[in-house]
Scaffold this motif. Structure first.
Motif, PDB file in Angstrom:
ATOM      1  N   VAL A  59      45.120-125.738 -10.537  1.00 20.51           N
ATOM      2  CA  VAL A  59      44.418-126.048  -9.235  1.00 20.51           C
ATOM      3  C   VAL A  59      45.060-126.836  -8.469  1.00 20.51           C
ATOM      4  O   VAL A  59      45.102-126.433  -7.110  1.00 20.51           O
ATOM      5  CB  VAL A  59      43.106-127.053  -9.708  1.00 20.51           C
ATOM      6  CG1 VAL A  59      42.419-127.509  -8.486  1.00 20.51           C
ATOM      7  CG2 VAL A  59      42.102-126.100 -10.398  1.00 20.51           C
ATOM      8  N   VAL A  60      46.062-127.767  -8.924  1.00 22.51           N
ATOM      9  CA  VAL A  60      47.170-128.457  -8.167  1.00 22.51           C
ATOM     10  C   VAL A  60      48.212-127.160  -7.682  1.00 22.51           C
ATOM     11  O   VAL A  60      48.243-127.358  -6.232  1.00 22.51           O
ATOM     12  CB  VAL A  60      47.876-129.411  -9.030  1.00 22.51           C
ATOM     13  CG1 VAL A  60      49.164-129.946  -7.955  1.00 22.51           C
ATOM     14  CG2 VAL A  60      47.049-130.567  -9.217  1.00 22.51           C
TER      15      VAL A  60
ATOM     16  N   ILE B  24      42.794-127.715 -20.701  1.00 30.69           N
ATOM     17  CA  ILE B  24      42.439-128.507 -19.375  1.00 30.69           C
ATOM     18  C   ILE B  24      43.481-129.149 -18.501  1.00 30.69           C
ATOM     19  O   ILE B  24      43.502-128.735 -17.332  1.00 30.69           O
ATOM     20  CB  ILE B  24      41.429-129.673 -19.825  1.00 30.69           C
ATOM     21  CG1 ILE B  24      40.242-128.926 -20.461  1.00 30.69           C
ATOM     22  CG2 ILE B  24      41.124-130.446 -18.682  1.00 30.69           C
ATOM     23  CD1 ILE B  24      39.112-130.038 -21.131  1.00 30.69           C
ATOM     24  N   ALA B  25      44.592-129.526 -19.139  1.00 33.99           N
ATOM     25  CA  ALA B  25      45.716-130.005 -18.580  1.00 33.99           C
ATOM     26  C   ALA B  25      46.364-128.880 -17.647  1.00 33.99           C
ATOM     27  O   ALA B  25      46.712-128.751 -16.395  1.00 33.99           O
ATOM     28  CB  ALA B  25      46.848-130.484 -19.371  1.00 33.99           C
ATOM     29  N   TYR B  26      46.482-127.536 -18.293  1.00 32.95           N
ATOM     30  CA  TYR B  26      46.981-126.385 -17.676  1.00 32.95           C
ATOM     31  C   TYR B  26      46.129-125.996 -16.488  1.00 32.95           C
ATOM     32  O   TYR B  26      46.643-125.576 -15.469  1.00 32.95           O
ATOM     33  CB  TYR B  26      47.109-125.263 -18.643  1.00 32.95           C
ATOM     34  CG  TYR B  26      48.165-125.286 -19.536  1.00 32.95           C
ATOM     35  CD1 TYR B  26      49.696-125.658 -18.947  1.00 32.95           C
ATOM     36  CD2 TYR B  26      48.337-125.081 -20.654  1.00 32.95           C
ATOM     37  CE1 TYR B  26      50.571-125.658 -19.891  1.00 32.95           C
ATOM     38  CE2 TYR B  26      49.345-125.245 -21.681  1.00 32.95           C
ATOM     39  CZ  TYR B  26      50.652-125.435 -21.305  1.00 32.95           C
ATOM     40  OH  TYR B  26      51.772-125.659 -22.142  1.00 32.95           O
ATOM     41  N   LEU B  27      44.731-126.214 -16.595  1.00 32.24           N
ATOM     42  CA  LEU B  27      43.961-125.629 -15.543  1.00 32.24           C
ATOM     43  C   LEU B  27      44.018-126.753 -14.272  1.00 32.24           C
ATOM     44  O   LEU B  27      43.950-126.259 -13.123  1.00 32.24           O
ATOM     45  CB  LEU B  27      42.476-125.557 -16.280  1.00 32.24           C
ATOM     46  CG  LEU B  27      41.955-124.630 -16.975  1.00 32.24           C
ATOM     47  CD1 LEU B  27      40.641-124.816 -17.372  1.00 32.24           C
ATOM     48  CD2 LEU B  27      42.073-123.368 -16.185  1.00 32.24           C
ATOM     49  N   VAL B  28      44.018-127.997 -14.740  1.00 34.15           N
ATOM     50  CA  VAL B  28      44.375-128.916 -13.468  1.00 34.15           C
ATOM     51  C   VAL B  28      45.685-128.675 -12.888  1.00 34.15           C
ATOM     52  O   VAL B  28      45.654-128.776 -11.639  1.00 34.15           O
ATOM     53  CB  VAL B  28      44.153-130.438 -14.085  1.00 34.15           C
ATOM     54  CG1 VAL B  28      44.996-131.444 -13.050  1.00 34.15           C
ATOM     55  CG2 VAL B  28      43.091-130.771 -14.626  1.00 34.15           C
ATOM     56  N   ILE B  29      46.834-128.432 -13.415  1.00 28.47           N
ATOM     57  CA  ILE B  29      47.968-128.149 -13.008  1.00 28.47           C
ATOM     58  C   ILE B  29      47.808-126.493 -12.007  1.00 28.47           C
ATOM     59  O   ILE B  29      48.234-126.550 -11.193  1.00 28.47           O
ATOM     60  CB  ILE B  29      49.094-127.867 -14.129  1.00 28.47           C
ATOM     61  CG1 ILE B  29      49.306-129.045 -14.918  1.00 28.47           C
ATOM     62  CG2 ILE B  29      50.154-127.391 -13.609  1.00 28.47           C
ATOM     63  CD1 ILE B  29      50.397-129.034 -15.884  1.00 28.47           C
TER      64      ILE B  29
END
Length: 113
Positions: A17-18, A10-15
């Protein structure tokens, strides 16, 4: 699908998207301003901001990977690669980490044989 997502995923997905929003914001700005992307790279402008965001997001994702992978492989001083990237360049410390990671993987494989 979400039941297979770990907090790290999830952290990688958020990064990701950013990275997408950050780079395309400046790309769209360059298009709206009718700027020449290549000229902007030399003279400053939205293109430079887009590349800056691009590289920054890659460095953040790579730093998370370095920290997690160093911990998983029990590599000492994994955090030093992240700190070192601020003092030198991520383009130096990330390949250096990958080389040391491969060395550690080989060491662990030989120890199991």
């Amino acid at each position: 699908m979400t039941r297979h997502l770990t907090p790290l995923a999830i952290a990688y997905l958020v990064i990701a998207v950013v990275g997408l929003v950050g780079t395309w914001w400046f790309n769209a700005l360059a298009i709206v301003q009718m700027n020449d992307f290549v000229t902007d790279l030399v003279t400053s402008g939205p293109a430079v901001s887009s590349i800056t965001v691009d590289l920054l997001v890659v460095a953040v994702a790579g730093s998370v990977f370095i920290l997690m992978e160093a911990r998983r492989l029990r590599m000492r001083f994994g955090w030093l690669y992240v700190v070192g990237s601020a003092l030198t360049a991520f383009a130096f410390t990330f390949p250096l980490f990958l080389a040391m990671r491969q060395r550690r993987i080989t060491e662990l494989a030989r120890a199991q044989s």
